[in-house]
Design a protein around this motif. Structure first.
Motif, mmCIF file in Angstrom:
data_model
loop_
_atom_site.group_PDB
_atom_site.id
_atom_site.type_symbol
_atom_site.label_atom_id
_atom_site.label_comp_id
_atom_site.label_asym_id
_atom_site.label_seq_id
_atom_site.Cartn_x
_atom_site.Cartn_y
_atom_site.Cartn_z
ATOM 1 N N ALA A 21 -34.012 2.871 5.239
ATOM 2 C CA ALA A 21 -32.892 3.821 5.211
ATOM 3 C C ALA A 21 -31.824 3.442 6.236
ATOM 4 O O ALA A 21 -30.762 4.070 6.279
ATOM 5 N N LEU A 22 -32.095 2.431 7.049
ATOM 6 C CA LEU A 22 -31.124 1.984 8.056
ATOM 7 C C LEU A 22 -29.904 1.358 7.368
ATOM 8 O O LEU A 22 -29.940 1.069 6.166
ATOM 9 N N PRO A 23 -28.807 1.148 8.102
ATOM 10 C CA PRO A 23 -27.636 0.479 7.517
ATOM 11 C C PRO A 23 -28.025 -0.842 6.854
ATOM 12 O O PRO A 23 -28.911 -1.557 7.321
ATOM 13 N N THR A 24 -27.338 -1.160 5.754
ATOM 14 C CA THR A 24 -27.692 -2.335 4.951
ATOM 15 C C THR A 24 -27.750 -3.617 5.777
ATOM 16 O O THR A 24 -28.668 -4.439 5.613
ATOM 17 N N ALA A 25 -26.780 -3.809 6.648
ATOM 18 C CA ALA A 25 -26.757 -5.026 7.463
ATOM 19 C C ALA A 25 -28.010 -5.141 8.326
ATOM 20 O O ALA A 25 -28.576 -6.225 8.484
ATOM 21 N N SER A 26 -28.457 -4.004 8.878
ATOM 22 C CA SER A 26 -29.658 -4.019 9.711
ATOM 23 C C SER A 26 -30.881 -4.384 8.893
ATOM 24 O O SER A 26 -31.749 -5.140 9.345
ATOM 25 N N VAL A 27 -30.971 -3.851 7.667
ATOM 26 C CA VAL A 27 -32.106 -4.149 6.793
ATOM 27 C C VAL A 27 -32.112 -5.623 6.410
ATOM 28 O O VAL A 27 -33.151 -6.304 6.461
ATOM 29 N N VAL A 28 -30.943 -6.146 6.031
ATOM 30 C CA VAL A 28 -30.854 -7.543 5.598
ATOM 31 C C VAL A 28 -31.228 -8.489 6.735
ATOM 32 O O VAL A 28 -32.063 -9.401 6.572
ATOM 33 N N TRP A 29 -30.613 -8.297 7.889
ATOM 34 C CA TRP A 29 -30.892 -9.179 9.031
ATOM 35 C C TRP A 29 -32.330 -9.013 9.522
ATOM 36 O O TRP A 29 -33.000 -10.000 9.854
ATOM 37 N N GLY A 30 -32.806 -7.773 9.556
ATOM 38 C CA GLY A 30 -34.175 -7.548 9.998
ATOM 39 C C GLY A 30 -35.188 -8.199 9.079
ATOM 40 O O GLY A 30 -36.134 -8.860 9.536
ATOM 41 N N ALA A 31 -35.010 -8.024 7.762
ATOM 42 C CA ALA A 31 -35.924 -8.635 6.805
ATOM 43 C C ALA A 31 -35.857 -10.157 6.881
ATOM 44 O O ALA A 31 -36.885 -10.844 6.766
ATOM 45 N N ALA A 32 -34.657 -10.692 7.080
ATOM 46 C CA ALA A 32 -34.499 -12.149 7.167
ATOM 47 C C ALA A 32 -35.242 -12.705 8.382
ATOM 48 O O ALA A 32 -35.916 -13.742 8.290
ATOM 49 N N VAL A 33 -35.138 -12.024 9.515
ATOM 50 C CA VAL A 33 -35.804 -12.504 10.725
ATOM 51 C C VAL A 33 -37.314 -12.416 10.578
ATOM 52 O O VAL A 33 -38.052 -13.312 11.010
ATOM 53 N N LEU A 34 -37.812 -11.342 9.953
ATOM 54 C CA LEU A 34 -39.254 -11.248 9.705
ATOM 55 C C LEU A 34 -39.715 -12.367 8.765
ATOM 56 O O LEU A 34 -40.794 -12.940 8.949
ATOM 57 N N ALA A 35 -38.894 -12.675 7.765
ATOM 58 C CA ALA A 35 -39.231 -13.754 6.833
ATOM 59 C C ALA A 35 -39.282 -15.098 7.548
ATOM 60 O O ALA A 35 -40.160 -15.935 7.280
ATOM 61 N N VAL A 36 -38.346 -15.327 8.469
ATOM 62 C CA VAL A 36 -38.353 -16.567 9.256
ATOM 63 C C VAL A 36 -39.638 -16.650 10.079
ATOM 64 O O VAL A 36 -40.275 -17.706 10.164
ATOM 65 N N GLY A 37 -40.024 -15.535 10.678
ATOM 66 C CA GLY A 37 -41.264 -15.522 11.447
ATOM 67 C C GLY A 37 -42.474 -15.825 10.588
ATOM 68 O O GLY A 37 -43.353 -16.598 10.980
ATOM 69 N N ALA A 38 -42.532 -15.215 9.393
ATOM 70 C CA ALA A 38 -43.651 -15.457 8.485
ATOM 71 C C ALA A 38 -43.689 -16.918 8.031
ATOM 72 O O ALA A 38 -44.760 -17.536 7.958
ATOM 73 N N ALA A 39 -42.512 -17.493 7.744
ATOM 74 C CA ALA A 39 -42.449 -18.893 7.314
ATOM 75 C C ALA A 39 -42.896 -19.824 8.440
ATOM 76 O O ALA A 39 -43.598 -20.825 8.194
ATOM 77 N N THR A 40 -42.510 -19.503 9.659
ATOM 78 C CA THR A 40 -42.917 -20.306 10.809
ATOM 79 C C THR A 40 -44.438 -20.287 10.977
ATOM 80 O O THR A 40 -45.067 -21.314 11.250
ATOM 81 N N TYR A 41 -45.009 -19.102 10.808
ATOM 82 C CA TYR A 41 -46.466 -18.965 10.899
ATOM 83 C C TYR A 41 -47.147 -19.824 9.831
ATOM 84 O O TYR A 41 -48.100 -20.555 10.117
ATOM 85 N N GLY A 42 -46.656 -19.733 8.590
ATOM 86 C CA GLY A 42 -47.246 -20.516 7.506
ATOM 87 C C GLY A 42 -47.129 -22.009 7.735
ATOM 88 O O GLY A 42 -48.075 -22.765 7.474
ATOM 89 N N LEU A 43 -45.978 -22.443 8.246
ATOM 90 C CA LEU A 43 -45.775 -23.863 8.516
ATOM 91 C C LEU A 43 -46.717 -24.353 9.607
ATOM 92 O O LEU A 43 -47.314 -25.430 9.492
ATOM 93 N N ARG A 44 -46.864 -23.543 10.653
ATOM 94 C CA ARG A 44 -47.756 -23.938 11.750
ATOM 95 C C ARG A 44 -49.191 -24.055 11.246
ATOM 96 O O ARG A 44 -49.925 -24.975 11.639
ATOM 97 N N LYS A 45 -49.619 -23.128 10.392
ATOM 98 C CA LYS A 45 -50.968 -23.172 9.846
ATOM 99 C C LYS A 45 -51.176 -24.404 8.955
ATOM 100 O O LYS A 45 -52.227 -25.045 8.982
ATOM 101 N N ALA A 46 -50.135 -24.713 8.166
ATOM 102 C CA ALA A 46 -50.236 -25.885 7.277
ATOM 103 C C ALA A 46 -50.364 -27.169 8.075
ATOM 104 O O ALA A 46 -51.150 -28.048 7.730
ATOM 105 N N VAL A 47 -49.602 -27.280 9.148
ATOM 106 C CA VAL A 47 -49.665 -28.474 10.009
ATOM 107 C C VAL A 47 -51.033 -28.559 10.679
ATOM 108 O O VAL A 47 -51.616 -29.655 10.786
ATOM 109 N N ALA A 48 -51.576 -27.397 11.102
ATOM 110 C CA ALA A 48 -52.875 -27.398 11.800
ATOM 111 C C ALA A 48 -54.017 -27.832 10.878
ATOM 112 O O ALA A 48 -55.004 -28.409 11.333
#
Length: 418
Positions: free
Chosen positions: A389-416
């Motif tokens: 329900a937050l402003p659209t910009a906050s939702v978009v940027w927040g979701a994008a940053v969480l997605a970057v974090g999740a992708a980083t986690y997956g990449l680190r696991k794949a390398v390991a």
């Protein structure tokens, strides 16, 4: 041979904080942020529905506080929901919670630093405040707790003076406090999400779990106490300011408490309010840096962040590298960030963090101190609804940053695995 109670092994933090210190650290994180930073944008979203938004945010905060308290008593380690999610739901969910907390609360630090700068020394005070408070934390958490105690006392005195001035000045339009047609369902929820930014400080007690004496008893007592006091203060100030300025006046106010005391006919309080605003932001910033650095410490221990940040100072017993790193990042953000954008982004990240906390609390057994089932269910649903329900910009940027974090986690696991 085990480590005696109250002492710490190599690389561990010392248990120095009692109930009073823990409550004060929670108050320092909450009181000030919502009043001086989030109140006006929340009024802009909710209009005359602001009191209802405050109530919604309070209910979600209570559920989160209860879930966090039960989990913190079970897992009294630095890291908060990063640890709870990892232990109860799996490594990925703990990591995602920690990532959301670190990035969200770093944005909160920037917002508080900007608030300090706006009142104390525009253009410079934000960076000076971060460096000074990081130095205080570096010297030890006990000194931080005593400093926070003084800050909370000053801010509470200033807010009490504001409420008294508004009540003495009266209101020409008592109907202003009613909920009118300007209050929409979406606006009330959006404002509740912004106000949640101010209530989230109770988690600071949980993230300091490794430094609290008798955590099984201290944490469940300190979190509800800090939250209850903050709720009473927020409600009193919000209603008093609304009575004087009205929804439209509050929504458009750059410094609502300043304008409220002027409108109430007590302009002599304006300098006092400005000092109180700067001190409140300092208190919030102090507690925020404490919490972010401890979660950074926990994630660095597990190598989700650079392992060098896991160092604990041999003399002062604090995660000095994590604190200095957080301070440096906040100083950069504070020089470029927008306060309202930082609040929305922070709220999204922290609501995601608490969603994991509530899901983790659901898995507790009665023997482990599980709260009533409705508490984590309502908390989880509330976090998800308020986040989107937050402003659209906050939702978009927040979701994008969480997605970057999740992708980083997956990449680190794949390398390991290679």
């Amino acid at each position: 041979m085990g480590t005696p109670a109250g002492s710490a092994g190599a690389g561990e933090l010392k248990r120095r904080l009692g109930v009073c210190d823990a409550v004060v650290i929670g108050l320092g994180a909450m009181i000030g942020a919502g009043i001086f930073a989030a109140l006006a944008p929340a009024a802009s979203a909710a209009g005359s529905g602001l009191p209802l938004s405050l109530a919604v945010a309070a209910v979600v905060a209570y559920c989160n506080a209860t879930s966090s308290a039960r989990l913190a008593a079970r897992y009294p380690k630095s890291g908060g929901t990063y640890v709870y999610g990892r232990e109860r739901l799996g490594e990925f969910w703990g990591y995602l919670a920690g990532w959301g907390f670190v990035v969200g609360k770093t944005a909160s630090c920037a917002a508080m630093a900007l608030t300090v700068g706006a009142y104390a020394w525009p253009g410079q005070a934000h960076a000076v405040a971060v460096v000074a408070l990081t130095a205080v934390n570096y010297a030890g958490v006990r000194k931080s707790a005593w400093l926070t105690r003084g800050i909370v006392a000053v801010v509470l005195a200033v807010l009490a003076a504001v409420v008294a001035a508004c009540l003495a000045g009266g209101t020409a339009e008592p109907a202003r406090l009613g909920i009118g047609a300007d209050a929409t369902f979406g606006g009330v929820l959006g404002a509740a999400g912004l106000l949640f930014f101010a209530f989230a400080g109770y988690a600071r007690v949980a993230t300091l779990g490794e430094e609290v004496r008798d955590p099984g008893r201290t944490i469940p007592r300190a979190i509800p106490l800090a939250l209850g006091i903050t709720l009473a203060v927020y409600a009193g100030v919000a209603l008093a300011v609304l009575a004087v300025l009205g929804p439209d006046g509050l929504a458009g106010a750059a410094a609502p408490l300043d304008q409220a005391v002027r409108a109430a006919g007590v302009p002599g309080l304006v300098p006092v309010v400005r000092v109180g605003a700067a001190v409140a932001a300092l208190g919030s910033l102090l507690a925020l840096i404490l919490g972010v650095s401890r979660t950074t410490l926990a994630m660095a221990r597990d190598r989700h962040l650079p392992h060098a940040l896991a160092a604990v100072h041999p003399r002062f017993g604090v995660p000095h590298r994590a604190e200095l790193a957080v301070g440096a990042v906040v100083a950069v953000l504070a020089a470029t960030a927008d306060v309202r954008g930082a609040i929305g982004f922070s709220s999204f990240g922290v609501l995601a963090y608490y969603a994991v906390a509530n899901a983790s609390a659901w898995t507790l057994t009665p023997a482990e101190g599980r709260p009533a089932r409705i508490v984590p269910v309502l908390g989880l649903a509330g976090c998800l609804v308020l986040a989107f329900a937050l402003p659209t910009a906050s939702v978009v940027w927040g979701a994008a940053v969480l997605a970057v974090g999740a992708a980083t986690y997956g990449l680190r696991k794949a390398v390991a695995r290679r």
